[in-house]
Design an enzyme around this catalytic site. Structure first.
Site, PDB file in Angstrom:
ATOM      1  N   LYS A  33      12.528   6.809 -58.956  1.00 41.22           N
ATOM      2  CA  LYS A  33      11.438   5.842 -59.073  1.00 41.22           C
ATOM      3  C   LYS A  33      11.309   5.090 -57.753  1.00 41.22           C
ATOM      4  CE  LYS A  33      10.635   3.307 -62.920  1.00 41.22           C
ATOM      5  NZ  LYS A  33      10.639   2.181 -63.871  1.00 41.22           N
ATOM      6  N   GLU A  90      18.578   9.485 -64.220  1.00 38.57           N
ATOM      7  CA  GLU A  90      18.726  10.745 -64.952  1.00 38.57           C
ATOM      8  C   GLU A  90      17.326  11.291 -65.264  1.00 38.57           C
ATOM      9  OE1 GLU A  90      20.589   9.942 -68.699  1.00 38.57           O
ATOM     10  OE2 GLU A  90      20.380  11.992 -69.429  1.00 38.57           O
ATOM     11  N   TYR A  91      17.145  12.581 -65.091  1.00 36.65           N
ATOM     12  CA  TYR A  91      15.857  13.209 -65.391  1.00 36.65           C
ATOM     13  C   TYR A  91      15.774  13.521 -66.886  1.00 36.65           C
ATOM     14  CZ  TYR A  91      12.391  16.993 -65.581  1.00 36.65           C
ATOM     15  OH  TYR A  91      11.329  17.799 -65.909  1.00 36.65           O
ATOM     16  N   ALA A  92      14.683  13.107 -67.506  1.00 32.85           N
ATOM     17  CA  ALA A  92      14.480  13.362 -68.945  1.00 32.85           C
ATOM     18  C   ALA A  92      13.388  14.425 -69.084  1.00 32.85           C
ATOM     19  CB  ALA A  92      14.084  12.059 -69.644  1.00 32.85           C
ATOM     20  N   ASP A 110      13.134  -5.149 -75.727  1.00 38.79           N
ATOM     21  CA  ASP A 110      11.805  -4.542 -75.548  1.00 38.79           C
ATOM     22  C   ASP A 110      11.797  -3.092 -76.046  1.00 38.79           C
ATOM     23  OD1 ASP A 110       9.140  -4.482 -74.910  1.00 38.79           O
ATOM     24  OD2 ASP A 110       9.448  -4.102 -72.779  1.00 38.79           O
ATOM     25  N   GLU A 132       7.070   3.348 -75.824  1.00 37.60           N
ATOM     26  CA  GLU A 132       6.765   3.447 -74.393  1.00 37.60           C
ATOM     27  C   GLU A 132       8.021   3.373 -73.531  1.00 37.60           C
ATOM     28  OE1 GLU A 132       5.251   1.710 -76.662  1.00 37.60           O
ATOM     29  OE2 GLU A 132       3.199   1.142 -76.121  1.00 37.60           O
ATOM     30  N   ASN A 133       9.082   2.791 -74.070  1.00 39.70           N
ATOM     31  CA  ASN A 133      10.314   2.634 -73.284  1.00 39.70           C
ATOM     32  C   ASN A 133      11.365   3.680 -73.630  1.00 39.70           C
ATOM     33  OD1 ASN A 133       9.313   0.528 -71.851  1.00 39.70           O
ATOM     34  ND2 ASN A 133      10.191  -1.063 -73.160  1.00 39.70           N
ATOM     35  N   THR A 184       7.031  -6.977 -76.158  1.00 41.83           N
ATOM     36  CA  THR A 184       5.661  -6.548 -76.388  1.00 41.83           C
ATOM     37  C   THR A 184       5.228  -7.075 -77.743  1.00 41.83           C
ATOM     38  OG1 THR A 184       6.162  -4.592 -75.094  1.00 41.83           O
ATOM     39  CG2 THR A 184       4.219  -4.481 -76.527  1.00 41.83           C
TER      40      THR A 184
END
Ligand code: AMP
Length: 325
Positions: free
Chosen positions: A92, A141-143, A186, A190-191, A222
């Site tokens: 990121k 980590e790649y998801a 949260d 979306e998370n 949220t």
């Protein structure tokens, strides 16, 4: 740099620890990080941000770009490969100027501190981070299966076995967090990301807090997922995550959160009221067992919400996950 090790580079434990610890590159810095002190009002915040982000062992040149993965509020995410080991990560990239503009530096620092200390199969690992003059890079980590939110929207709602599996995975992750005195605050689709086998990974710790004792008053998260104690501005602690788990469970099964008011013309007032009065109705197609769990999590009084250990023992969880009482 030690010589490459044979076998699958991605999985080799030595190569992995190389990435995870960053210790082999203690002296490597990214691009020239010196700060021009001459005539900029922005020098102090840049300097503080740089200080806050040490140590810096890695740099962008250590990785090669595979492809873009997505764009978030504060940056872009890329699939990258570490050149020496072939280890694949999600990177990121955020602009320091943007972080400072929105006063996000403290939140990012807290997120890094918390997430880098977590190791659980249902929590996205933050392997390391580094920065250059203008950017901050998080090595994550790649998801491979991407966003839970998109998956849910595609099918509208999940079958009960699948919702139960996700709630089970989420509960084990929350148990781990709460035992480390971390409150997430949260939780929402979306998370959440999905690993290579479709397993859930909590991916965003922007609102999380390490709170061994204290009770908090910050309203965060949220709206649709906020518990009554937050919308009423009262103190809160770890049971906020139990409430959100109930909301998540409902959204998985019904396709929308339980207290959502579309076109809330009172400026969210109606949503607040529904939450504060726990104005809950669960469609008939939801099984009685699932309803029972939702009702036990969405209780006004935080102390009366079903604790995580009991969630794991709930029949709707044990039945679908092959876990016994
Ligand atoms: P974010 O800035 O965290 O909201 O990320 C933006 C987008 O990048 C997400 O919506 C995902 O599609 C993608 N993404 C972020 N992190 C990862 C990751 N670790 N693995 C795979 N995709 C990711």
């Amino acid at each position: 740099m030690p010589p490459p090790v044979g076998g699958s580079p991605r999985n080799h434990p030595y190569q992995r620890s190389l990435i995870l610890s960053g210790l082999t590159r203690q002296n490597r810095t990214s691009t020239n990080n010196s700060i021009n002190n001459s005539n900029s009002d922005n020098v102090a915040p840049y300097y503080q941000l740089s200080r806050a982000l040490t140590p810096r062992q890695w740099c962008l040149d250590d990785f090669e770009l595979a492809r873009p993965l997505g764009k978030g509020q504060f940056g872009r995410v890329y699939l990258m490969r570490e050149r020496q080991s072939g280890y694949v990560v999600a990177m990121k990239m955020m602009l320091k100027a943007e972080l400072l503009k929105f006063n996000m530096q403290h939140q990012l620092r807290r997120e890094i501190e918390i997430q880098s200390n977590l190791k659980h199969k249902h929590i996205l690992r933050l392997d390391t981070f580094f920065h250059d003059k203008t950017r901050v890079f998080l090595v994550l980590e790649y998801a491979p299966q991407g966003e839970m939110y998109k998956k849910l929207r595609k099918v509208s709602r999940f079958p009960e076995w699948q919702a139960s599996k996700y709630v089970y995975e989420m509960t084990t992750a929350l148990l781990y967090l709460h035992r480390k005195h971390v409150i997430h605050r949260d939780i929402k689709p979306e998370n959440l990301l999905l690993g290579s086998h479709g397993e859930l990974k909590i991916s965003d710790f922007g609102w999380s807090v390490h709170a061994p004792k204290s009770r908090r008053t910050t309203i965060c998260g949220t709206l649709d997922y906020l518990p009554p104690e937050m919308v009423e501005g009262r103190e809160h602690s770890s049971p906020v995550d139990l409430w959100s788990l109930g909301v998540l469970c409902y959204e998985f099964l019904v396709g929308k959160p339980p207290f959502e008011v579309l076109d809330d013309e009172d400026g969210l007032e109606s949503t607040y009221k529904k939450i504060a009065s726990v104005d809950l109705s669960i469609p008939d197609y939801v099984s009685n067992e699932a309803k029972d769990l939702i009702v036990k999590l969405l209780r006004y009084n935080p102390d009366q919400r079903l604790v995580l250990e009991r969630v794991l023992l709930h029949p709707w969880i044990t039945r679908h996950n092959g876990t016994s009482k």
